[in-house]
Scaffold this motif. Structure first.
Motif, PDB file in Angstrom:
ATOM      1  N   GLY A 244     108.215 -19.815  60.866  1.00 36.63           N
ATOM      2  CA  GLY A 244     107.933 -18.448  60.449  1.00 36.63           C
ATOM      3  C   GLY A 244     107.617 -17.511  61.595  1.00 36.63           C
ATOM      4  N   ILE A 245     108.135 -17.824  62.784  1.00 37.85           N
ATOM      5  CA  ILE A 245     107.929 -16.975  63.955  1.00 37.85           C
ATOM      6  C   ILE A 245     109.183 -16.132  64.170  1.00 37.85           C
ATOM      7  N   ALA A 246     109.019 -14.829  64.154  1.00 41.09           N
ATOM      8  CA  ALA A 246     110.158 -13.938  64.363  1.00 41.09           C
ATOM      9  C   ALA A 246     110.551 -13.915  65.837  1.00 41.09           C
ATOM     10  N   VAL A 247     111.834 -13.738  66.084  1.00 40.15           N
ATOM     11  CA  VAL A 247     112.362 -13.601  67.445  1.00 40.15           C
ATOM     12  C   VAL A 247     113.107 -12.276  67.524  1.00 40.15           C
ATOM     13  N   CYS A 248     112.661 -11.420  68.435  1.00 37.44           N
ATOM     14  CA  CYS A 248     113.329 -10.139  68.662  1.00 37.44           C
ATOM     15  C   CYS A 248     113.799 -10.055  70.116  1.00 37.44           C
ATOM     16  N   ASN A 249     114.858  -9.306  70.327  1.00 35.97           N
ATOM     17  CA  ASN A 249     115.296  -9.013  71.683  1.00 35.97           C
ATOM     18  C   ASN A 249     115.309  -7.500  71.888  1.00 35.97           C
ATOM     19  N   THR A 250     115.873  -7.059  72.990  1.00 36.78           N
ATOM     20  CA  THR A 250     116.003  -5.618  73.251  1.00 36.78           C
ATOM     21  C   THR A 250     117.486  -5.314  73.433  1.00 36.78           C
ATOM     22  N   PRO A 251     118.207  -5.111  72.327  1.00 33.98           N
ATOM     23  CA  PRO A 251     119.675  -5.028  72.387  1.00 33.98           C
ATOM     24  C   PRO A 251     120.224  -3.828  73.144  1.00 33.98           C
ATOM     25  N   GLN A 252     119.438  -2.773  73.293  1.00 27.00           N
ATOM     26  CA  GLN A 252     119.924  -1.593  74.013  1.00 27.00           C
ATOM     27  C   GLN A 252     119.653  -1.676  75.514  1.00 27.00           C
ATOM     28  N   TYR A 253     118.819  -2.647  75.900  1.00 31.16           N
ATOM     29  CA  TYR A 253     118.385  -2.753  77.293  1.00 31.16           C
ATOM     30  C   TYR A 253     119.573  -2.961  78.229  1.00 31.16           C
ATOM     31  N   CYS A 254     119.672  -2.153  79.222  1.00 26.84           N
ATOM     32  CA  CYS A 254     120.608  -2.262  80.354  1.00 26.84           C
ATOM     33  C   CYS A 254     122.077  -2.332  79.951  1.00 26.84           C
ATOM     34  N   LYS A 255     122.412  -1.898  78.743  1.00 25.57           N
ATOM     35  CA  LYS A 255     123.807  -2.037  78.328  1.00 25.57           C
ATOM     36  C   LYS A 255     124.732  -1.198  79.210  1.00 25.57           C
ATOM     37  N   ASN A 256     124.280  -0.021  79.611  1.00 29.32           N
ATOM     38  CA  ASN A 256     125.130   0.824  80.458  1.00 29.32           C
ATOM     39  C   ASN A 256     125.232   0.270  81.870  1.00 29.32           C
ATOM     40  N   GLU A 257     124.116  -0.262  82.389  1.00 28.86           N
ATOM     41  CA  GLU A 257     124.143  -0.849  83.738  1.00 28.86           C
ATOM     42  C   GLU A 257     125.093  -2.039  83.802  1.00 28.86           C
ATOM     43  N   VAL A 258     125.015  -2.922  82.804  1.00 29.40           N
ATOM     44  CA  VAL A 258     125.874  -4.110  82.816  1.00 29.40           C
ATOM     45  C   VAL A 258     127.339  -3.713  82.637  1.00 29.40           C
ATOM     46  N   ALA A 259     127.579  -2.735  81.766  1.00 32.49           N
ATOM     47  CA  ALA A 259     128.954  -2.261  81.590  1.00 32.49           C
ATOM     48  C   ALA A 259     129.497  -1.671  82.885  1.00 32.49           C
ATOM     49  N   ASP A 260     128.673  -0.862  83.574  1.00 30.41           N
ATOM     50  CA  ASP A 260     129.089  -0.311  84.866  1.00 30.41           C
ATOM     51  C   ASP A 260     129.412  -1.428  85.856  1.00 30.41           C
ATOM     52  N   HIS A 261     128.547  -2.452  85.873  1.00 33.94           N
ATOM     53  CA  HIS A 261     128.701  -3.550  86.836  1.00 33.94           C
ATOM     54  C   HIS A 261     129.980  -4.338  86.556  1.00 33.94           C
ATOM     55  N   ALA A 262     130.234  -4.611  85.279  1.00 34.02           N
ATOM     56  CA  ALA A 262     131.448  -5.351  84.926  1.00 34.02           C
ATOM     57  C   ALA A 262     132.694  -4.601  85.373  1.00 34.02           C
ATOM     58  N   VAL A 263     132.722  -3.298  85.110  1.00 35.08           N
ATOM     59  CA  VAL A 263     133.887  -2.499  85.503  1.00 35.08           C
ATOM     60  C   VAL A 263     133.954  -2.364  87.021  1.00 35.08           C
ATOM     61  N   ALA A 264     132.800  -2.287  87.684  1.00 29.62           N
ATOM     62  CA  ALA A 264     132.806  -2.225  89.153  1.00 29.62           C
ATOM     63  C   ALA A 264     133.414  -3.489  89.746  1.00 29.62           C
ATOM     64  N   LEU A 265     133.089  -4.636  89.182  1.00 28.85           N
ATOM     65  CA  LEU A 265     133.693  -5.888  89.659  1.00 28.85           C
ATOM     66  C   LEU A 265     135.212  -5.857  89.452  1.00 28.85           C
ATOM     67  N   MET A 266     135.642  -5.378  88.295  1.00 28.40           N
ATOM     68  CA  MET A 266     137.084  -5.277  88.040  1.00 28.40           C
ATOM     69  C   MET A 266     137.759  -4.362  89.053  1.00 28.40           C
ATOM     70  N   LEU A 267     137.152  -3.195  89.299  1.00 31.87           N
ATOM     71  CA  LEU A 267     137.759  -2.231  90.215  1.00 31.87           C
ATOM     72  C   LEU A 267     137.773  -2.744  91.649  1.00 31.87           C
ATOM     73  N   ALA A 268     136.693  -3.413  92.056  1.00 28.28           N
ATOM     74  CA  ALA A 268     136.652  -3.961  93.417  1.00 28.28           C
ATOM     75  C   ALA A 268     137.760  -4.971  93.629  1.00 28.28           C
ATOM     76  N   ILE A 269     138.012  -5.778  92.585  1.00 32.42           N
ATOM     77  CA  ILE A 269     139.095  -6.764  92.675  1.00 32.42           C
ATOM     78  C   ILE A 269     140.452  -6.075  92.565  1.00 32.42           C
ATOM     79  N   ASN A 270     140.582  -5.184  91.600  1.00 32.97           N
ATOM     80  CA  ASN A 270     141.855  -4.512  91.382  1.00 32.97           C
ATOM     81  C   ASN A 270     142.307  -3.725  92.599  1.00 32.97           C
ATOM     82  N   ARG A 271     141.369  -3.065  93.276  1.00 31.02           N
ATOM     83  CA  ARG A 271     141.707  -2.250  94.428  1.00 31.02           C
ATOM     84  C   ARG A 271     141.564  -3.023  95.745  1.00 31.02           C
ATOM     85  N   ARG A 272     141.287  -4.319  95.660  1.00 34.68           N
ATOM     86  CA  ARG A 272     141.232  -5.232  96.824  1.00 34.68           C
ATOM     87  C   ARG A 272     140.244  -4.730  97.885  1.00 34.68           C
ATOM     88  N   LEU A 273     139.085  -4.274  97.441  1.00 34.10           N
ATOM     89  CA  LEU A 273     138.135  -3.671  98.379  1.00 34.10           C
ATOM     90  C   LEU A 273     137.638  -4.671  99.417  1.00 34.10           C
TER      91      LEU A 273
END
Length: 327
Positions: free
Chosen positions: A91-120
Motif C-alpha cells: 500500500g505504498i504509492a510510488v510517484c515520479n516527476t514526469p515533466q522533469y528535464c524532458k526538454n533537456e533530455v530531448a535537446d541532448h538526444a537531438v544534439a547527439l544525432m546532429l553531432a553524428i550526422n554532421r560528423r563534428l
C-alpha cells in the motif's frame, strides 16, 4: 506533522523543496549518503511518511521495515530502483516527476544525432590533430531531411524529440506498444510494429524505461534486424542495452555510430569499458538531464506531487502503481 525524508546524495536544489512544502511537512535531509546499504536506508527512513529518493535500493526488505511509509517520491522520471510489486502490495504509492528535464533530455538526444550526422568529432579531429582541411572527407553524409528517425518509446521526452526533428524535415516513426496510435498521430509521428521500425529507421533513439521486459532489449538479435549502418542513440537507461552486443554491432559496421548518455554502470571504468575510446561513439556522463532550471523545476515538481498525494488530490499526483492511501 508529515515527516518527509530526503535520501538522495544530490542535495543541490533542496531549498526549492523546502520553499514549496507547506508548514504541515517537515523535511529531513539524510545525514549520511546510504549508497546501496539497505540497513542504513532503513535506519534513516524509519519514521518517514514520505521519502524523496532517486537511486537508493527500496527493496521488498527495506519497504517491509518502514511501516509508516505512505509514499516514495522519485526526483526523476525513472523509478526502477523500487520493488514496485512489493510497494503496491504494502500500500505504498510510488510517484515520479514526469515533466522533469524532458526538454533537456530531448535537446541532448537531438544534439547527439546532429553531432553524428554532421560528423563534428571527425572534423574536429581532422583539424586539431591531423591539421587537415576537407569539407568532403565523408561523402556518405546525408541531410536530416532525408532521414527516418525511429523513437523507441513515445512518452514525454520522445514527443519533444519528435517536435525538434520535424523542424529539420526529418521523418519520425515510433515503436511503443503501450501508446495508442491516435496519440502518435497527433504528433505527426507514424506508429509501426517492431520489425518495420528496425527495417526503416536510419537513426534509432532509445527512450525505453527499465522494466523486466526491456532489460537488454537492444541486443544482437535486435541490432541484426536493423538497417546496415544504423545510428544508435540512448538517453534513457543503460540497462536496456546489451553493451557487448552493441560493441559487436559497431565492430561489424551494423551500427555505424552510437551516441550514449547512459551506460549499464553509473560509475564505469572508462579505461576498460568496451564502448569507450571509439572514434564512432560519443559518450556523455549521464548529463542529458542537467540544467540549472531543470534541477529547480524538478524539485518543485516533486514537492507539489507529495502535497497532491498526501492531501488526497490523487488526480494531480503522478502515481505509478495505482495506490491511493496506505491501509
Amino acid at each position: 506533522m508529515i515527516q518527509v525524508y530526503y535520501t538522495s546524495k544530490h542535495t543541490d536544489g533542496i531549498e526549492y523543496i523546502r520553499e514549496t512544502l507547506t508548514d504541515q511537512y517537515q523535511l529531513n535531509v539524510r545525514p549520511v549518503h546510504v549508497g546501496n546499504d539497505e540497513d542504513m536506508l532503513i535506519d534513516q527512513c524509519r519514521d518517514a511518511d514520505v521519502v524523496i529518493c532517486d537511486f537508493e535500493p527500496f527493496t521488498k526488505r527495506v519497504l517491509e521495515a518502514l511501516p509508516k511509509l505512505k509514499l516514495l517520491q522519485f526526483t526523476g522520471v525513472g523509478f526502477n530502483e523500487v520493488d514496485l510489486e512489493a510497494a503496491t502490495n504494502l500500500g505504498i504509492a510510488v510517484c515520479n516527476t514526469p515533466q522533469y528535464c524532458k526538454n533537456e533530455v530531448a535537446d541532448h538526444a537531438v544534439a547527439l544525432m546532429l553531432a553524428i550526422n554532421r560528423r563534428l568529432l571527425m572534423f574536429h579531429k581532422m583539424i586539431q590533430e591531423e591539421e587537415t582541411w576537407s569539407a568532403v572527407a565523408d561523402p556518405s553524409m546525408k541531410p536530416m531531411r532525408e532521414l527516418t528517425v525511429g523513437l523507441a518509446g513515445f512518452g514525454n521526452i520522445p514527443k519533444e524529440v519528435a517536435k525538434r526533428l520535424q523542424a529539420f524535415g526529418t521523418r519520425v516513426i515510433t515503436f511503443d506498444p503501450y501508446v495508442p496510435e491516435e496519440v502518435s498521430r497527433s504528433f505527426d509521428v507514424e506508429k509501426v510494429e517492431l520489425d518495420e521500425f528496425l527495417r526503416q529507421a536510419d537513426y534509432i533513439s532509445c527512450h525505453l524505461p527499465v522494466t523486466p521486459d526491456t532489460v537488454s532489449f537492444f541486443r544482437k538479435e535486435i541490432f541484426d534486424q536493423c538497417k546496415d549502418g544504423v545510428v544508435f542513440i540512448n538517453t534513457s537507461r543503460g540497462a536496456v542495452v546489451n553493451e557487448a552486443d552493441l560493441a559487436d554491432a559497431l565492430d561489424r559496421g551494423k551500427v555505424s555510430y552510437a551516441g550514449l548518455d547512459v551506460l549499464n554502470d553509473e560509475h564505469p571504468d572508462l579505461h576498460t569499458h568496451v564502448l569507450a575510446h571509439r572514434e564512432n561513439v560519443i559518450i556523455t556522463p549521464h548529463a542529458a538531464f542537467y540544467s540549472a532550471s531543470a534541477r529547480k523545476n524538478g524539485r518543485i515538481e516533486a514537492a507539489q506531487s507529495i502535497m497532491s498525494y498526501m492531501e488526497g488530490r490523487y488526480a494531480q499526483a503522478p502515481v505509478r502503481n495505482g495506490v491511493r492511501g496506505r491501509k
